[in-house]
Design a protein around this motif. Structure first.
Motif, PDB file in Angstrom:
ATOM      1  N   GLU A  13      -5.201   4.117 -11.723  1.00 42.36           N
ATOM      2  CA  GLU A  13      -5.863   3.117 -10.878  1.00 42.36           C
ATOM      3  C   GLU A  13      -5.655   1.712 -11.435  1.00 42.36           C
ATOM      4  O   GLU A  13      -5.353   0.778 -10.700  1.00 42.36           O
ATOM      5  CB  GLU A  13      -7.366   3.415 -10.792  1.00 42.36           C
ATOM      6  CG  GLU A  13      -7.687   4.661  -9.986  1.00 42.36           C
ATOM      7  CD  GLU A  13      -7.505   4.447  -8.495  1.00 42.36           C
ATOM      8  OE1 GLU A  13      -8.161   3.552  -7.941  1.00 42.36           O
ATOM      9  OE2 GLU A  13      -6.680   5.172  -7.892  1.00 42.36           O
ATOM     10  N   ASP A  39       0.832  -1.219   0.000  1.00 41.07           N
ATOM     11  CA  ASP A  39       0.000   0.000   0.000  1.00 41.07           C
ATOM     12  C   ASP A  39       0.858   1.258   0.000  1.00 41.07           C
ATOM     13  O   ASP A  39       0.611   2.194  -0.744  1.00 41.07           O
ATOM     14  CB  ASP A  39      -0.912   0.035   1.238  1.00 41.07           C
ATOM     15  CG  ASP A  39      -2.107  -0.878   1.055  1.00 41.07           C
ATOM     16  OD1 ASP A  39      -2.347  -1.309  -0.091  1.00 41.07           O
ATOM     17  OD2 ASP A  39      -2.779  -1.177   2.054  1.00 41.07           O
ATOM     18  N   ARG A  90      -0.282  -4.249  -7.918  1.00 43.32           N
ATOM     19  CA  ARG A  90      -0.557  -4.881  -6.617  1.00 43.32           C
ATOM     20  C   ARG A  90      -0.554  -6.411  -6.787  1.00 43.32           C
ATOM     21  O   ARG A  90       0.078  -7.143  -6.026  1.00 43.32           O
ATOM     22  CB  ARG A  90      -1.912  -4.415  -6.076  1.00 43.32           C
ATOM     23  CG  ARG A  90      -2.246  -5.003  -4.702  1.00 43.32           C
ATOM     24  CD  ARG A  90      -3.658  -4.641  -4.282  1.00 43.32           C
ATOM     25  NE  ARG A  90      -3.856  -3.216  -4.180  1.00 43.32           N
ATOM     26  CZ  ARG A  90      -3.447  -2.479  -3.150  1.00 43.32           C
ATOM     27  NH1 ARG A  90      -2.856  -3.053  -2.134  1.00 43.32           N
ATOM     28  NH2 ARG A  90      -3.638  -1.186  -3.132  1.00 43.32           N
ATOM     29  N   GLU A 118      -3.579  -1.405  -9.624  1.00 45.31           N
ATOM     30  CA  GLU A 118      -4.235  -2.690  -9.333  1.00 45.31           C
ATOM     31  C   GLU A 118      -3.416  -3.842  -9.919  1.00 45.31           C
ATOM     32  O   GLU A 118      -3.196  -4.861  -9.274  1.00 45.31           O
ATOM     33  CB  GLU A 118      -5.649  -2.712  -9.921  1.00 45.31           C
ATOM     34  CG  GLU A 118      -6.768  -2.706  -8.910  1.00 45.31           C
ATOM     35  CD  GLU A 118      -6.338  -2.928  -7.469  1.00 45.31           C
ATOM     36  OE1 GLU A 118      -6.228  -4.106  -7.082  1.00 45.31           O
ATOM     37  OE2 GLU A 118      -6.104  -1.954  -6.714  1.00 45.31           O
ATOM     38  N   ASP A 119      -2.986  -3.639 -11.142  1.00 48.14           N
ATOM     39  CA  ASP A 119      -2.170  -4.647 -11.817  1.00 48.14           C
ATOM     40  C   ASP A 119      -0.866  -4.879 -11.046  1.00 48.14           C
ATOM     41  O   ASP A 119      -0.457  -6.013 -10.797  1.00 48.14           O
ATOM     42  CB  ASP A 119      -1.867  -4.152 -13.235  1.00 48.14           C
ATOM     43  CG  ASP A 119      -1.233  -5.223 -14.106  1.00 48.14           C
ATOM     44  OD1 ASP A 119      -1.966  -5.804 -14.918  1.00 48.14           O
ATOM     45  OD2 ASP A 119      -0.027  -5.477 -13.968  1.00 48.14           O
TER      46      ASP A 119
END
Ligand SMILES: Nc1nc2c(ncn2[C@@H]2O[C@H](COP(=O)(O)OP(=O)(O)O)[C@@H](O)[C@H]2O)c(=O)[nH]1
Ligand SMILES: [Mg+2]
Length: 398
Positions: free
Chosen positions: A142, A121, A149, A146-147
């Motif tokens: 965004e 994070d 992460r 996400e990818d």
């Protein structure tokens, strides 16, 4: 080009990698202290076999090998006292022992590091800021995060190369996001196929706001076409802006292609019509149709453009936008796309754009593929868009 993004991304990675490396170092030290506790046992063994001061380097190395590896070491409290007593006589030996243990612990401990959710994070939050500040659109940012992460969760980092591993993960997610945007038409290939099929001329219309580089880009395309043996004619259909016709003539003469023009205030669609007729009668393979810059909000000019599309029936319609426009660019493209089909985007002036984020996100955000990037004012400063070009420019693979 991409300087801002390049700097910000590598800074974010560096800072995070340093933090991680410190954590690992701390962990190693903690284990080292534990290991110190069992030191005397090993030291005792060494003392029995040879006097430390008389040791030869080869013998020392052998002893290091005999020292038990970290996981087998168990803290034995009572041995600490023994060590205290022997402290003086074992001094040289202890130094040697400490070093070798440290190396061994490091070896055992360091190979794989998994990042926790909180750490991921933190890292993503920093990257988010870097991307948004560099003009990468919110949607693309965004999706990218996400990818990434997912990538980071499923990857174990090599603690000796945290920074390198993180850069690899960021590279992979950049590729993923660019792949999602799809590939646009290869203009040169398209024309060549039409030529082979005897279906010419191919008509290409360029539109977009004022001053973005439409006329210059047309000259660049004519130049590339020429170098590939594709013949073209320019249609000087910007009859609105002062000196626009002369500018087109100037470029056409320099590149060495014909230009069809009329006078200022003439109907741009009829000039395009004439240019197409000229191409047909001279077996010219491509018609490059210029247009007056317009704001997407100017209804009259948009109407005029719709007429141009009706009359010329372009095979390919290209939006020419400046990369320096920032986040407004996707709005511009979307507004134009409400009135006419847009097949691709050419992003100009990347050479003077300190940020460069639009090159990553414009296709993702608008759903219209990126075709070329303008990287300067000269005729050969036009780069065919590929994900590799973008990723390698932002995260060079040294
Ligand atoms: N640095 C740089 N300048 C460019 C590029 N493309 C166009 N220009 C410059 O931008 C200005 C406007 O270009 P022009 O073709 O007249 O824009 P138009 O109004 O859209 O036709 C000119 O000074 C061009 O030389 C580019 O990729 N990089
Ligand atoms: Mg122009």
């Amino acid at each position: 080009m991409f300087d801002g993004l390049k700097r910000k991304l590598s800074e974010a990675v560096k800072i995070f990698a340093k933090k991680e490396e410190k954590e690992i170092e701390k962990e190693i030290e903690a284990r080292e202290e534990k290991a110190d506790v069992v030191g005397p046992k090993a030291a005792g063994e060494i003392e029995e076999s040879a006097a430390p001061k008389q040791q030869q380097p080869a013998q020392q190395a052998k002893q290091e090998e005999e020292i038990p590896s970290a996981p087998e070491l168990q803290p034995v409290e009572s041995k600490r006292e023994v060590r205290e007593e022997k402290k003086g006589e074992e001094k040289g030996n202890k130094e040697l022992l400490k070093l070798s243990l440290k190396t061994k612990i490091k070896g055992v401990f360091t190979s794989n590091v998994a990042l926790g959710d909180r750490e991921i994070d933190d890292f993503l939050e920093n990257l988010k800021l870097s991307l948004l500040q560099s003009d990468v659109s919110f949607e693309a940012t965004e999706a990218f995060l996400e990818d990434l992460r997912g990538n980071l969760k499923s990857t174990k980092l090599d603690s000796r190369n945290i920074q390198g591993n993180l850069i690899d993960a960021v590279r992979k997610s950049l590729f993923d996001i660019l792949a999602k945007s799809g590939r646009g038409v290869d203009i040169k290939q398209f024309v060549k196929e039409r030529v082979a099929a005897g279906d010419i001329p191919v008509k290409i219309l360029f539109l977009g706001p004022n001053g973005t580089g439409k006329t210059t880009t047309i000259a660049k395309i004519a130049h590339t076409f020429k170098s590939e043996g594709i013949s073209s004619v320019m249609s000087a259909s910007d009859t609105f802006r002062a000196a626009a016709i002369e500018q087109t003539e100037h470029h056409a003469a320099k590149v060495g292609v014909p230009v069809i023009k009329s006078k200022y205030g003439a109907d741009p669609a009829s000039i395009a019509f004439d240019a197409i007729a000229y191409a047909k009668s001279h077996s010219i393979q491509a018609v490059l149709i210029d247009s007056a810059g317009r704001q997407e909000t100017n209804k009259n000019l948009i109407k005029e453009m719709e007429k141009m599309v009706r009359v010329a029936q372009p095979n390919i319609t290209i939006f020419v936008g400046e990369s320096t426009t920032g986040n407004q660019l996707s709005e511009q493209v979307r507004e134009f796309a409400k009135f006419m089909r847009i097949d691709g985007i050419i992003l100009t002036k990347l050479d003077v754009d300190a940020k460069g984020g639009n090159a990553i996100s414009i296709a993702y955000t608008t759903g219209i593929p990126l075709l070329y990037l303008g990287t300067g004012e000269s005729y050969d400063a036009l780069v065919r868009y590929t994900p590799d070009f973008i990723v390698d420019s932002i995260l060079p693979n040294n």
